[in-house]
Design a protein around this motif. Structure first.
Motif, PDB file in Angstrom:
ATOM      1  N   ARG A   1       5.809   8.645  -1.130  1.00  0.00           N
ATOM      2  CA  ARG A   1       6.143   7.805   0.016  1.00  0.00           C
ATOM      3  C   ARG A   1       7.340   6.910  -0.275  1.00  0.00           C
ATOM      4  NH1 ARG A   1       1.501   5.038   0.618  1.00  0.00           N
ATOM      5  NH2 ARG A   1       0.590   6.843   1.648  1.00  0.00           N
ATOM      6  N   ASN A   2       7.437   6.418  -1.500  1.00  0.00           N
ATOM      7  CA  ASN A   2       8.579   5.584  -1.903  1.00  0.00           C
ATOM      8  C   ASN A   2       9.220   6.231  -3.127  1.00  0.00           C
ATOM      9  OD1 ASN A   2      10.374   3.590  -2.811  1.00  0.00           O
ATOM     10  ND2 ASN A   2       9.067   1.940  -2.021  1.00  0.00           N
ATOM     11  N   PRO A   3      10.086   7.219  -2.904  1.00  0.00           N
ATOM     12  CA  PRO A   3      10.628   7.970  -4.048  1.00  0.00           C
ATOM     13  C   PRO A   3      11.472   7.120  -4.981  1.00  0.00           C
ATOM     14  CG  PRO A   3      11.776   8.552  -2.020  1.00  0.00           C
ATOM     15  CD  PRO A   3      10.603   7.707  -1.617  1.00  0.00           C
ATOM     16  N   ARG A   4      12.130   6.077  -4.458  1.00  0.00           N
ATOM     17  CA  ARG A   4      12.944   5.214  -5.341  1.00  0.00           C
ATOM     18  C   ARG A   4      12.068   4.539  -6.382  1.00  0.00           C
ATOM     19  NH1 ARG A   4      16.120   4.493  -0.708  1.00  0.00           N
ATOM     20  NH2 ARG A   4      18.376   4.581  -1.099  1.00  0.00           N
ATOM     21  N   ARG A   5      10.952   3.974  -5.905  1.00  0.00           N
ATOM     22  CA  ARG A   5      10.079   3.266  -6.830  1.00  0.00           C
ATOM     23  C   ARG A   5       9.497   4.213  -7.870  1.00  0.00           C
ATOM     24  NH1 ARG A   5       5.546   0.478  -3.746  1.00  0.00           N
ATOM     25  NH2 ARG A   5       4.537   2.522  -3.831  1.00  0.00           N
TER      26      ARG A   5
ATOM     27  N   ASN B   1      12.256   5.199 -10.343  1.00  0.00           N
ATOM     28  CA  ASN B   1      12.579   4.143 -11.310  1.00  0.00           C
ATOM     29  C   ASN B   1      11.490   4.006 -12.363  1.00  0.00           C
ATOM     30  OD1 ASN B   1      14.968   3.576 -10.034  1.00  0.00           O
ATOM     31  ND2 ASN B   1      14.166   1.868  -8.842  1.00  0.00           N
ATOM     32  N   THR B   2      10.238   4.125 -11.913  1.00  0.00           N
ATOM     33  CA  THR B   2       9.131   4.044 -12.871  1.00  0.00           C
ATOM     34  C   THR B   2       9.184   5.201 -13.859  1.00  0.00           C
ATOM     35  OG1 THR B   2       7.767   3.007 -11.157  1.00  0.00           O
ATOM     36  CG2 THR B   2       6.632   3.879 -13.097  1.00  0.00           C
ATOM     37  N   ALA B   3       9.395   6.408 -13.343  1.00  0.00           N
ATOM     38  CA  ALA B   3       9.473   7.581 -14.215  1.00  0.00           C
ATOM     39  C   ALA B   3      10.754   7.583 -15.034  1.00  0.00           C
ATOM     40  CB  ALA B   3       9.389   8.855 -13.378  1.00  0.00           C
ATOM     41  N   GLY B   4      11.836   6.962 -14.504  1.00  0.00           N
ATOM     42  CA  GLY B   4      13.118   6.956 -15.204  1.00  0.00           C
ATOM     43  C   GLY B   4      13.037   6.279 -16.555  1.00  0.00           C
ATOM     44  N   ALA B   5      12.220   5.221 -16.655  1.00  0.00           N
ATOM     45  CA  ALA B   5      12.076   4.539 -17.946  1.00  0.00           C
ATOM     46  C   ALA B   5      11.515   5.490 -18.992  1.00  0.00           C
ATOM     47  CB  ALA B   5      11.167   3.321 -17.782  1.00  0.00           C
ATOM     48  N   LEU B   6      10.505   6.267 -18.590  1.00  0.00           N
ATOM     49  CA  LEU B   6       9.914   7.229 -19.524  1.00  0.00           C
ATOM     50  C   LEU B   6      10.856   8.405 -19.749  1.00  0.00           C
ATOM     51  CD1 LEU B   6       7.349   7.781 -21.156  1.00  0.00           C
ATOM     52  CD2 LEU B   6       6.422   8.973 -19.173  1.00  0.00           C
ATOM     53  N   MET B   7      11.627   8.751 -18.722  1.00  0.00           N
ATOM     54  CA  MET B   7      12.555   9.869 -18.803  1.00  0.00           C
ATOM     55  C   MET B   7      13.577   9.660 -19.926  1.00  0.00           C
ATOM     56  SD  MET B   7      15.043  11.195 -15.738  1.00  0.00           S
ATOM     57  CE  MET B   7      13.739  10.911 -14.550  1.00  0.00           C
TER      58      MET B   7
ATOM     59  N   PHE C   1      14.590  -1.172 -16.077  1.00  0.00           N
ATOM     60  CA  PHE C   1      13.928  -0.451 -14.992  1.00  0.00           C
ATOM     61  C   PHE C   1      12.671  -1.205 -14.545  1.00  0.00           C
ATOM     62  CE2 PHE C   1      16.681   2.855 -16.390  1.00  0.00           C
ATOM     63  CZ  PHE C   1      16.805   3.753 -15.348  1.00  0.00           C
ATOM     64  N   ILE C   2      11.923  -1.728 -15.510  1.00  0.00           N
ATOM     65  CA  ILE C   2      10.711  -2.468 -15.175  1.00  0.00           C
ATOM     66  C   ILE C   2      11.060  -3.739 -14.397  1.00  0.00           C
ATOM     67  CG2 ILE C   2       8.720  -3.673 -16.130  1.00  0.00           C
ATOM     68  CD1 ILE C   2       8.766  -1.813 -18.467  1.00  0.00           C
ATOM     69  N   ILE C   3      12.070  -4.448 -14.889  1.00  0.00           N
ATOM     70  CA  ILE C   3      12.464  -5.692 -14.226  1.00  0.00           C
ATOM     71  C   ILE C   3      12.928  -5.413 -12.800  1.00  0.00           C
ATOM     72  CG2 ILE C   3      14.093  -7.622 -14.322  1.00  0.00           C
ATOM     73  CD1 ILE C   3      14.145  -7.130 -17.408  1.00  0.00           C
ATOM     74  N   SER C   4      13.764  -4.390 -12.653  1.00  0.00           N
ATOM     75  CA  SER C   4      14.254  -4.047 -11.321  1.00  0.00           C
ATOM     76  C   SER C   4      13.111  -3.635 -10.403  1.00  0.00           C
ATOM     77  CB  SER C   4      15.280  -2.911 -11.433  1.00  0.00           C
ATOM     78  OG  SER C   4      15.791  -2.567 -10.174  1.00  0.00           O
ATOM     79  N   ASN C   5      12.191  -2.845 -10.920  1.00  0.00           N
ATOM     80  CA  ASN C   5      11.042  -2.428 -10.119  1.00  0.00           C
ATOM     81  C   ASN C   5      10.194  -3.617  -9.713  1.00  0.00           C
ATOM     82  OD1 ASN C   5      11.037   0.248  -9.468  1.00  0.00           O
ATOM     83  ND2 ASN C   5       9.386   0.828 -10.844  1.00  0.00           N
TER      84      ASN C   5
ATOM     85  N   THR D   1       4.107  -1.043 -12.261  1.00  0.00           N
ATOM     86  CA  THR D   1       4.317  -0.484 -10.930  1.00  0.00           C
ATOM     87  C   THR D   1       2.995  -0.215 -10.223  1.00  0.00           C
ATOM     88  OG1 THR D   1       6.390   0.529 -11.626  1.00  0.00           O
ATOM     89  CG2 THR D   1       5.355   1.424  -9.668  1.00  0.00           C
ATOM     90  N   LEU D   2       2.027   0.334 -10.941  1.00  0.00           N
ATOM     91  CA  LEU D   2       0.725   0.602 -10.324  1.00  0.00           C
ATOM     92  C   LEU D   2       0.035  -0.684  -9.906  1.00  0.00           C
ATOM     93  CD1 LEU D   2      -0.641   3.450 -12.626  1.00  0.00           C
ATOM     94  CD2 LEU D   2       0.124   3.663 -10.269  1.00  0.00           C
ATOM     95  N   ALA D   3       0.117  -1.714 -10.782  1.00  0.00           N
ATOM     96  CA  ALA D   3      -0.524  -2.991 -10.447  1.00  0.00           C
ATOM     97  C   ALA D   3       0.115  -3.615  -9.216  1.00  0.00           C
ATOM     98  CB  ALA D   3      -0.421  -3.945 -11.639  1.00  0.00           C
ATOM     99  N   LEU D   4       1.434  -3.591  -9.159  1.00  0.00           N
ATOM    100  CA  LEU D   4       2.126  -4.137  -7.991  1.00  0.00           C
ATOM    101  C   LEU D   4       1.859  -3.284  -6.751  1.00  0.00           C
ATOM    102  CD1 LEU D   4       5.539  -5.141  -9.596  1.00  0.00           C
ATOM    103  CD2 LEU D   4       3.687  -6.658  -8.888  1.00  0.00           C
TER     104      LEU D   4
END
Length: 881
Positions: free
Chosen positions: A511-515, A518-524, A306-310, A773-776
């Motif tokens: 604003r970008n629900p996919r991003r 994906n970020t939350a999905g890793a923790l999910m 998920f991180i790599i894809s993000n 994700t936050l840094a990017l």
């Protein structure tokens, strides 16, 4: 394009660091798992080689395999039964007849015969308590032979009397004893005072096992009263093992035919065959451990994907004009696509290299830790080609696959975009993804419902697993839709209480629900597993408490930390004033098969045969009687069957029991309950026929007070009196019912702690994903941040906005993950009620704590991105492109 790809990594190094770290953590787990297995396998292989040095062995063929225990099998053939060649670690189920030794010694090609026995015991250390080796490794008693090449005295002398012992070097260190010290041992209920007269060393470490050596005659009397576990035979000069095995097999077959050796399933195997059998058996166990660890490695890598894809998705979004320019100067879509995959491959290769080094370092640290705890593992950490290849390949493939979708998007950018001031990107519709996700969730729920509705269905575990997987993947696909609905609600308190930062944060995460998804999905994923583990643990503890409360009626329960209560304890407890009844639960292992030959156990191994005294069932052990009279059945020498474990047996059926002897028992009664925990219950007299006393284990004692109306103070006094009576047995614990439940619950907590530690890796990687994700996102919104600062947003306000974004993402992923995990785990008591998991209990306090942890995680994950954003110069940010 290769140069372009590598320059892209160099120019945007920070963007890829988190992805690289995620790959490294996942691969470290993979490499560490393989290296640990190889090191353990090497250690145990050394132990096997050192503990079975003889040329040929004679044993009773393990039942249920090979030729099925044909009495004519003593013909020198090796058979294919899977027995134990490690005399110090395992023993045969049935002893070799003592008469066989004289026959073997008379064979001309035999130089020496050593009867081997082993058994568990309790050794009291220098501190006056039972020796507890690292990892719960057992304490075994062995016979010492001066001519045995596997052992050598390195200090003191060999034991010669029944009050003398020698200790292996590792056990001597763990116990704190020294040569010349006097201590206490408990062997088969017999408390003995002994003197340590020697220290014995082996060529290989004992892996934490404490080995106590006795004179041969003392060991044979204590651990092999009916005969040794096996005979170790050494060949005369110039005789090869195969010839020796044939000679010994012929001699035993002739002796059995003549009646000088009792008819039994004797088997003659070469030392090499026995060593290989032991290594194969150990390999199966280590294979399970490796698989268990690799499951968590796979989870970590999946979360890392998920991180790599993000990372690549956001990088592609930010560099869209750059890709359009490449297209404009002649780069084909394939070249752009490949350049992104090259970058992903480089991230995977470098991350895998760091992960490989980290995994090996982790195993070295574990080896040093275990050595400090007294569990010495032989050799250095192995670095073999399969470990390196698999680790690097896995990390690289995961990286490339995760970057494929963003790479495709970069390849399809039109060249005309290079001439525009700003490149606009339009996300694809969420409808197809939502439809697929909804279908998967529906199918998953249906599969789980099917498993719940019919727990007896074949392959119910597969239905449950497939359903859980469908639900989890479906929710991950639906996550972008859930983001818009759920985060709008979750962000409402921030939007109201922390203006204007709460409103800005809500807009940024939706604003970008996919991003965000994906970020939350890793923790999910990690939190779903943690939530499920928590429910399983609390339900197990509640089920144990229910079983103790509903199916036992004892004032006190006597257990042992050494795995078995010494034989003399029951008599000592019964002699305590105020004790009314003492019921002993004793068991032994044996092959159990019904009349059709089907095993009554889940696998090919032995099952438990429980022995109870008259009146135990219905007095201290409360069970539901389905059919027959249990007491009458036990008195008549018949078997009582537990329906929850063996549901197909009825009164009148027969069961074949193969232990030291082969018996056919008639089922005289059928009960239903979680105790006793074996499929078959018999009388003590029948159990003595199935297994010799040395092979039996007293699991626990259930004690009732003579006074039925004993109050709490009276029970406490009785408990103190019983504790005083069992002090000489060292390892015995006297517990009330509540204390017994607490002890069992603590064991569940220990397992849960291990699971949490392993799952913690996926959560750490998920936190890195939030940071990344936050840094990017800060980089992507540089110009927007500059404009906000220009119109008056302060640095602290900007930092608070980013912290709120992080907290919202973390809480969303945690909440959805916990709902999935708890919901799926809540079905388990229905499915596995017959296996003892009968109560559903949800630790709401634990779940609330996890949500609080999510808030803390969100704050910590936002620190670096928030600091970085607050340090952006306003004029540079406004002019950023």
């Amino acid at each position: 394009m290769l140069k372009v790809a590598l320059r892209g990594i160099r120019a945007h190094l920070v963007r890829f660091l988190m992805s690289l770290l995620a790959v490294a953590l996942g691969v470290a787990f993979v490499a560490g798992s393989f290296a640990l297995r190889a090191m353990l396998s090497g250690t145990f292989d050394q132990i096997v080689d050192a503990s079975t040095p003889a040329d040929v062995y004679v044993r009773v063929a393990p039942q249920g395999s090979g030729d099925g225990g044909d009495p004519d099998a003593a013909d020198g053939g090796s058979g294919d039964a899977g027995g134990s060649g490690m005399a110090a670690l395992a023993g045969a189920a049935a002893p070799v007849p003592p008469e066989a030794q004289a026959v073997v010694e008379a064979v001309p090609s035999v130089a020496q015969v050593l009867p081997e026995v082993q058994g568990s015991l309790v050794l009291v250390g220098a501190d006056g308590t039972a020796v507890a080796a690292a990892g719960g490794a057992p304490t075994y008693g062995l016979a010492y032979y001066p001519d045995d090449p596997a052992t050598r005295i390195v200090a003191g002398r060999a034991p010669t009397g029944d009050a003398e012992i020698a200790l292996e070097s590792g056990g001597l260190a763990v116990s704190g004893l020294a040569v010349g010290d006097t201590t206490t041992i408990v062997v088969a209920g017999d408390v003995r005072e002994v003197t340590v007269v020697g220290e014995v060393a082996y060529d290989t470490p004992a892996a934490g096992t404490t080995l106590v050596l006795f004179p041969a005659d003392v060991a044979l009397a204590a651990f092999g009263p009916l005969g040794p576990a096996q005979l170790a035979i050494y060949a005369a000069d110039d005789v090869d093992p195969e010839t020796l095995a044939a000679d010994v097999g012929d001699a035993l077959a002739s002796a059995q035919a003549a009646g000088t050796v009792p008819a039994s399933d004797l088997e003659v195997v070469t030392g090499e065959q026995l060593r290989q059998e032991s290594k194969d058996a150990i390999g199966e166990v280590l294979g399970f451990i490796t698989t268990f660890l690799l499951v968590f490695a796979a989870i970590a890598l999946f979360v890392g994907a998920f991180i790599i894809s993000n990372t690549f998705a956001m990088s592609v979004r930010q560099r869209m004009k750059e890709f359009a320019m490449l297209r404009a100067v002649g780069a084909s879509p394939t070249q752009v696509f490949v350049s992104i995959l090259v970058q992903a491959a480089v991230v995977g290769l470098v991350g895998s290299a760091f992960g490989l080094a980290g995994g090996l370092a982790l195993v070295e640290g574990l080896q040093a830790f275990l050595a400090a705890m007294g569990m010495e593992l032989g050799g250095s950490v192995p670095v073999d080609a399969p470990t390196v290849v698999v680790s690097v390949l896995v990390g690289t493939v995961v990286s490339v696959v995760a970057a494929a979708v963003p790479a495709r998007r970069a390849a399809l950018v039109p060249p005309v975009e290079a001439m525009r001031e700003e490149v606009t990107t339009t996300d694809a519709s969420l409808v197809p993804r939502s439809v697929v996700g909804g279908v998967l969730v529906a199918l998953g729920v249906a599969a789980v419902a099917l498993a719940t509705a019919d727990p007896g269905r074949a392959q119910v575990g597969w239905w449950l697993g497939a359903g859980a997987g469908g639900v989890l993947v479906g929710v991950l696909l639906l996550a972008p839709v859930l983001v818009r609905a759920a985060l709008g609600w979750l962000a409402w308190p921030f939007a109201v209480a922390v203006r204007p930062m709460g409103g800005l944060a809500r807009g940024n995460v939706t604003r970008n629900p996919r991003r965000t998804a994906n970020t939350a999905g890793a923790l999910m994923i990690g939190m779903a597993l943690v939530g499920a583990a928590s429910v399983i643990a609390t339900s197990t503890q509640a089920s144990v408490a229910d079983i103790v409360a509903e199916q036992t009626d004892a004032d006190l329960i006597v257990t042992s930390a050494s795995g078995g209560v010494p034989d003399g304890v029951a008599d000592a407890v019964a002699a305590v004033p105020g004790v009314g009844r003492v019921d002993e639960v004793r068991y032994a292992q044996a092959e159990l098969r019904d009349a059709a030959g089907a095993s009554l156990t889940d696998g090919p191994g032995p099952g438990l045969v429980v022995a109870l005294g008259p009146g135990t069932l219905g007095t201290t052990l409360l069970v539901d009687v389905v059919d027959g009279d249990p007491d009458a059945a036990l008195a008549a020498g018949e078997a009582v069957v537990n329906r929850s474990i063996a549901p197909d047996l009825e009164v009148g059926d027969t069961v074949d029991v193969v232990g030291a002897t082969r018996l056919t028992l008639t089922v005289g009664a059928v009960i239903d309950g979680s105790v006793p925990r074996g499929p078959l219950t018999v009388s003590r007299e029948v159990l003595d026929e199935i297994a010799p006393p040395a092979a039996q284990v007293v699991d626990s004692l259930f004690v009732q007070a003579a006074d039925d109306d004993l109050d709490a103070d009276g029970l406490a006094r009785l408990q103190d009196d019983v504790k005083a009576a069992v002090v000489p047995f060292v390892v015995v614990s006297v517990l009330t019912s509540d204390e017994f439940v607490s002890q069992l619950s603590s064991q569940v907590d220990q397992v849960l702690a291990i699971l949490y530690a392993l799952l913690g890796l996926s959560i750490v990687i998920a936190v890195l994903g939030i940071v990344n994700t936050l840094a990017l996102s800060v980089i992507e919104r540089t110009r927007e941040i500059g404009l906000l600062r220009a119109v008056g947003l302060g640095r602290l306000q900007l930092s608070v906005t980013i912290v709120i974004e992080s907290v919202l993402t973390a809480v969303f992923g945690t909440a959805v993950g916990l709902v999935i995990g708890v919901g799926l785990a809540a079905t388990l008591p229905t499915i596995y009620a017959d296996q003892g998991l009968s109560e559903l209990a949800i630790g709401w306090a634990n779940l609330a704590l996890m949500l609080l942890v999510a808030v803390v995680v969100g704050v910590l994950a936002a620190v670096w991105p928030a600091v970085r954003a607050s340090r952006l110069k306003v004029l540079d940010a406004v002019s950023y492109e």
